[in-house]
Design a protein around this motif. Structure first.
Motif, PDB file in Angstrom:
ATOM      1  N   SER A 178       0.787  -1.312  -0.146  1.00  0.00           N
ATOM      2  CA  SER A 178       0.039  -0.182  -0.024  1.00  0.00           C
ATOM      3  C   SER A 178       0.785   1.328   0.070  1.00  0.00           C
ATOM      4  CB  SER A 178      -1.027   0.047   1.167  1.00  0.00           C
ATOM      5  OG  SER A 178      -1.926  -1.274   1.172  1.00  0.00           O
ATOM      6  N   LEU A 179       1.742   1.017   0.757  1.00  0.00           N
ATOM      7  CA  LEU A 179       2.699   2.313   0.869  1.00  0.00           C
ATOM      8  C   LEU A 179       3.556   2.727  -0.520  1.00  0.00           C
ATOM      9  CD1 LEU A 179       4.262   4.590   2.506  1.00  0.00           C
ATOM     10  CD2 LEU A 179       5.925   2.988   3.271  1.00  0.00           C
ATOM     11  N   TYR A 180       4.077   1.631  -1.035  1.00  0.00           N
ATOM     12  CA  TYR A 180       4.788   1.720  -2.308  1.00  0.00           C
ATOM     13  C   TYR A 180       3.954   2.257  -3.455  1.00  0.00           C
ATOM     14  CZ  TYR A 180       7.555   0.894  -6.451  1.00  0.00           C
ATOM     15  OH  TYR A 180       8.066   1.276  -7.590  1.00  0.00           O
ATOM     16  N   ASN A 181       2.695   1.519  -3.355  1.00  0.00           N
ATOM     17  CA  ASN A 181       1.726   1.867  -4.438  1.00  0.00           C
ATOM     18  C   ASN A 181       1.299   3.437  -4.421  1.00  0.00           C
ATOM     19  OD1 ASN A 181       1.800  -0.673  -5.727  1.00  0.00           O
ATOM     20  ND2 ASN A 181      -0.052  -1.386  -4.539  1.00  0.00           N
ATOM     21  N   ALA A 182       1.176   4.070  -3.195  1.00  0.00           N
ATOM     22  CA  ALA A 182       0.706   5.244  -3.085  1.00  0.00           C
ATOM     23  C   ALA A 182       1.770   6.117  -3.418  1.00  0.00           C
ATOM     24  CB  ALA A 182       0.420   5.586  -1.558  1.00  0.00           C
ATOM     25  N   TYR A 183       3.052   6.003  -3.298  1.00  0.00           N
ATOM     26  CA  TYR A 183       4.082   6.625  -3.626  1.00  0.00           C
ATOM     27  C   TYR A 183       4.307   6.641  -5.230  1.00  0.00           C
ATOM     28  CZ  TYR A 183       6.197   8.971   0.222  1.00  0.00           C
ATOM     29  OH  TYR A 183       6.107   9.785   1.339  1.00  0.00           O
ATOM     30  N   ALA A 184       4.153   5.377  -5.898  1.00  0.00           N
ATOM     31  CA  ALA A 184       4.357   5.179  -7.173  1.00  0.00           C
ATOM     32  C   ALA A 184       3.067   5.845  -8.083  1.00  0.00           C
ATOM     33  CB  ALA A 184       4.375   3.841  -7.693  1.00  0.00           C
TER      34      ALA A 184
ATOM     35  N   ASP B  72       1.264   8.605  -7.024  1.00  0.00           N
ATOM     36  CA  ASP B  72       1.141  10.041  -7.008  1.00  0.00           C
ATOM     37  C   ASP B  72       2.191  10.638  -5.875  1.00  0.00           C
ATOM     38  OD1 ASP B  72       1.093  12.900  -6.729  1.00  0.00           O
ATOM     39  OD2 ASP B  72      -1.093  12.855  -6.774  1.00  0.00           O
ATOM     40  N   GLU B  73       3.399  10.670  -6.059  1.00  0.00           N
ATOM     41  CA  GLU B  73       4.638  11.051  -5.036  1.00  0.00           C
ATOM     42  C   GLU B  73       3.987  12.293  -4.073  1.00  0.00           C
ATOM     43  OE1 GLU B  73       9.406  11.748  -4.662  1.00  0.00           O
ATOM     44  OE2 GLU B  73       8.435  11.246  -6.607  1.00  0.00           O
TER      45      GLU B  73
ATOM     46  N   VAL C 286      10.426  -1.383  -0.061  1.00  0.00           N
ATOM     47  CA  VAL C 286      10.347  -0.741   0.942  1.00  0.00           C
ATOM     48  C   VAL C 286      11.778  -0.620   1.654  1.00  0.00           C
ATOM     49  CG1 VAL C 286       9.227   0.231   3.105  1.00  0.00           C
ATOM     50  CG2 VAL C 286       7.863  -0.369   1.356  1.00  0.00           C
ATOM     51  N   ASN C 287      12.625   0.617   1.599  1.00  0.00           N
ATOM     52  CA  ASN C 287      13.961   0.355   2.198  1.00  0.00           C
ATOM     53  C   ASN C 287      13.865   0.787   3.729  1.00  0.00           C
ATOM     54  OD1 ASN C 287      16.687   0.745   2.547  1.00  0.00           O
ATOM     55  ND2 ASN C 287      16.958   1.945   0.783  1.00  0.00           N
ATOM     56  N   CYS C 288      14.107  -0.037   4.675  1.00  0.00           N
ATOM     57  CA  CYS C 288      14.037   0.265   6.074  1.00  0.00           C
ATOM     58  C   CYS C 288      15.372   0.241   6.738  1.00  0.00           C
ATOM     59  CB  CYS C 288      13.145  -0.642   6.812  1.00  0.00           C
ATOM     60  SG  CYS C 288      11.432  -0.888   6.192  1.00  0.00           S
TER      61      CYS C 288
ATOM     62  N   SER D 233      10.950   8.828   5.196  1.00  0.00           N
ATOM     63  CA  SER D 233      11.812  10.076   4.866  1.00  0.00           C
ATOM     64  C   SER D 233      11.714  10.376   3.306  1.00  0.00           C
ATOM     65  CB  SER D 233      13.306   9.846   4.727  1.00  0.00           C
ATOM     66  OG  SER D 233      13.752   8.552   4.085  1.00  0.00           O
ATOM     67  N   GLY D 234      10.774   9.520   2.472  1.00  0.00           N
ATOM     68  CA  GLY D 234      10.446   9.968   1.267  1.00  0.00           C
ATOM     69  C   GLY D 234      10.465   8.747   0.187  1.00  0.00           C
ATOM     70  N   TYR D 235      10.783   9.277  -1.119  1.00  0.00           N
ATOM     71  CA  TYR D 235      10.417   8.114  -2.244  1.00  0.00           C
ATOM     72  C   TYR D 235      11.637   8.563  -3.152  1.00  0.00           C
ATOM     73  CZ  TYR D 235       8.478   5.742  -6.239  1.00  0.00           C
ATOM     74  OH  TYR D 235       8.324   5.012  -7.233  1.00  0.00           O
ATOM     75  N   LEU D 236      12.535   7.722  -3.422  1.00  0.00           N
ATOM     76  CA  LEU D 236      13.832   7.752  -4.593  1.00  0.00           C
ATOM     77  C   LEU D 236      13.846   6.442  -5.090  1.00  0.00           C
ATOM     78  CD1 LEU D 236      15.714   9.540  -5.596  1.00  0.00           C
ATOM     79  CD2 LEU D 236      17.221   8.895  -3.917  1.00  0.00           C
ATOM     80  N   MET D 237      12.844   6.133  -6.119  1.00  0.00           N
ATOM     81  CA  MET D 237      12.803   4.688  -6.767  1.00  0.00           C
ATOM     82  C   MET D 237      12.138   3.629  -5.717  1.00  0.00           C
ATOM     83  SD  MET D 237      16.269   4.553  -9.180  1.00  0.00           S
ATOM     84  CE  MET D 237      16.198   3.025  -9.574  1.00  0.00           C
TER      85      MET D 237
END
Length: 137
Positions: free
Chosen positions: A46-52, A54-55, A95-97, A123-127
Protein backbone atom coordinates in the motif's frame (compact mmCIF):
# COMPACT_ATOMS: atom_id res chain seq x y z
CA UNK A 1 39.72 51.35 20.28
CA UNK A 2 37.36 50.22 23.03
CA UNK A 3 34.50 49.78 20.53
CA UNK A 4 36.70 47.54 18.42
CA UNK A 5 37.51 45.31 21.42
CA UNK A 6 33.80 44.94 22.26
CA UNK A 7 32.98 43.92 18.69
CA UNK A 8 35.88 41.46 18.61
CA UNK A 9 34.81 40.00 21.97
CA UNK A 10 31.24 39.53 20.73
CA UNK A 11 32.48 37.87 17.54
CA UNK A 12 34.64 35.43 19.54
CA UNK A 13 31.71 34.72 21.88
CA UNK A 14 29.41 33.98 18.92
CA UNK A 15 32.05 31.69 17.43
CA UNK A 16 32.41 29.78 20.71
CA UNK A 17 28.65 29.37 20.98
CA UNK A 18 28.47 28.07 17.39
CA UNK A 19 31.29 25.58 18.03
CA UNK A 20 29.61 24.37 21.24
CA UNK A 21 26.26 23.94 19.42
CA UNK A 22 27.90 21.96 16.61
CA UNK A 23 29.68 19.74 19.14
CA UNK A 24 26.35 19.11 20.89
CA UNK A 25 24.56 18.19 17.66
CA UNK A 26 27.41 15.95 16.51
CA UNK A 27 27.42 14.00 19.79
CA UNK A 28 23.65 13.92 20.24
CA UNK A 29 22.44 10.32 20.56
CA UNK A 30 20.62 8.91 17.56
CA UNK A 31 16.92 8.33 18.19
CA UNK A 32 14.69 5.55 16.97
CA UNK A 33 11.00 5.21 16.34
CA UNK A 34 10.62 2.81 19.28
CA UNK A 35 9.19 5.25 21.80
CA UNK A 36 7.12 7.28 19.35
CA UNK A 37 3.44 6.83 18.62
CA UNK A 38 2.46 5.38 15.27
CA UNK A 39 0.75 7.79 12.89
CA UNK A 40 -0.24 5.25 10.20
CA UNK A 41 -0.20 1.44 9.91
CA UNK A 42 -0.24 -0.13 6.45
CA UNK A 43 1.30 -2.79 4.24
CA UNK A 44 4.49 -2.35 2.26
CA UNK A 45 2.44 -2.77 -0.94
CA UNK A 46 0.00 0.00 0.00
CA UNK A 47 2.79 2.42 0.88
CA UNK A 48 4.78 1.76 -2.29
CA UNK A 49 1.68 1.94 -4.51
CA UNK A 50 0.65 5.28 -2.97
CA UNK A 51 4.07 6.77 -3.79
CA UNK A 52 4.23 5.18 -7.26
CA UNK A 53 0.76 6.52 -8.13
CA UNK A 54 1.25 10.11 -6.91
CA UNK A 55 4.48 10.99 -5.10
CA UNK A 56 3.36 14.48 -4.05
CA UNK A 57 0.04 13.34 -2.57
CA UNK A 58 1.67 10.41 -0.76
CA UNK A 59 4.42 12.70 0.54
CA UNK A 60 1.82 14.98 2.12
CA UNK A 61 0.28 12.00 3.90
CA UNK A 62 3.35 9.97 4.93
CA UNK A 63 6.47 12.19 4.86
CA UNK A 64 8.10 12.60 8.32
CA UNK A 65 5.37 10.46 9.91
CA UNK A 66 5.95 7.39 12.06
CA UNK A 67 4.69 4.39 10.08
CA UNK A 68 4.18 0.73 10.93
CA UNK A 69 4.82 -1.25 7.77
CA UNK A 70 4.01 -4.94 7.41
CA UNK A 71 5.62 -6.90 4.61
CA UNK A 72 7.78 -9.82 3.52
CA UNK A 73 11.57 -9.45 3.85
CA UNK A 74 13.37 -9.63 0.52
CA UNK A 75 16.88 -9.02 1.85
CA UNK A 76 18.90 -7.73 4.81
CA UNK A 77 22.05 -5.75 3.97
CA UNK A 78 24.51 -3.33 5.52
CA UNK A 79 24.93 0.28 4.42
CA UNK A 80 27.64 2.34 6.17
CA UNK A 81 27.46 0.13 9.30
CA UNK A 82 23.66 0.48 9.36
CA UNK A 83 21.52 -2.61 8.82
CA UNK A 84 18.90 -2.19 6.09
CA UNK A 85 15.83 -4.40 5.69
CA UNK A 86 14.24 -4.47 2.23
CA UNK A 87 10.54 -5.31 2.10
CA UNK A 88 8.92 -6.73 -1.05
CA UNK A 89 6.04 -5.00 -2.79
CA UNK A 90 3.80 -6.17 -5.63
CA UNK A 91 5.36 -3.42 -7.77
CA UNK A 92 8.86 -3.03 -9.11
CA UNK A 93 10.17 -1.22 -6.03
CA UNK A 94 10.85 -1.95 -2.39
CA UNK A 95 10.39 -0.40 1.01
CA UNK A 96 13.89 0.37 2.27
CA UNK A 97 14.05 0.33 6.11
CA UNK A 98 17.27 1.70 7.69
CA UNK A 99 17.33 0.14 11.13
CA UNK A 100 18.23 1.93 14.35
CA UNK A 101 19.03 -1.40 16.01
CA UNK A 102 22.54 -2.85 16.01
CA UNK A 103 23.32 -5.30 13.25
CA UNK A 104 23.54 -8.35 15.55
CA UNK A 105 19.98 -7.76 16.78
CA UNK A 106 18.67 -7.29 13.24
CA UNK A 107 20.36 -10.36 11.80
CA UNK A 108 19.24 -12.53 14.74
CA UNK A 109 15.61 -11.40 14.79
CA UNK A 110 14.73 -10.98 11.08
CA UNK A 111 14.96 -13.66 8.41
CA UNK A 112 14.59 -13.49 4.63
CA UNK A 113 11.11 -14.38 3.32
CA UNK A 114 9.56 -13.87 6.78
CA UNK A 115 6.64 -11.51 7.39
CA UNK A 116 7.60 -8.62 9.70
CA UNK A 117 6.20 -5.36 11.01
CA UNK A 118 8.69 -2.51 11.11
CA UNK A 119 8.14 0.89 12.68
CA UNK A 120 10.05 3.88 11.29
CA UNK A 121 9.97 7.45 10.06
CA UNK A 122 9.14 7.94 6.38
CA UNK A 123 11.84 9.98 4.65
CA UNK A 124 10.40 9.92 1.14
CA UNK A 125 10.62 8.21 -2.19
CA UNK A 126 13.63 7.73 -4.45
CA UNK A 127 12.82 4.72 -6.67
CA UNK A 128 11.98 2.94 -3.38
CA UNK A 129 10.13 4.19 -0.33
CA UNK A 130 12.61 4.99 2.45
CA UNK A 131 12.10 4.66 6.20
CA UNK A 132 14.74 5.66 8.76
CA UNK A 133 15.31 5.06 12.49
CA UNK A 134 13.40 1.77 12.20
CA UNK A 135 12.77 -0.90 14.83
CA UNK A 136 10.95 -4.21 14.66
CA UNK A 137 7.52 -4.31 16.18
Amino acid sequence: MKKRQVILSLAVLCLLIAVAWCFYLYNKPHTSAAGKTTDVSLSADSLYNAYAKDENAAGKIYMNKILEITGVVKDITMSDKTPVVLLNTNGDGLVNCSMAMDSAAVFSSIRKASRVTIKGKCSGYLMDVNLVDCVTK
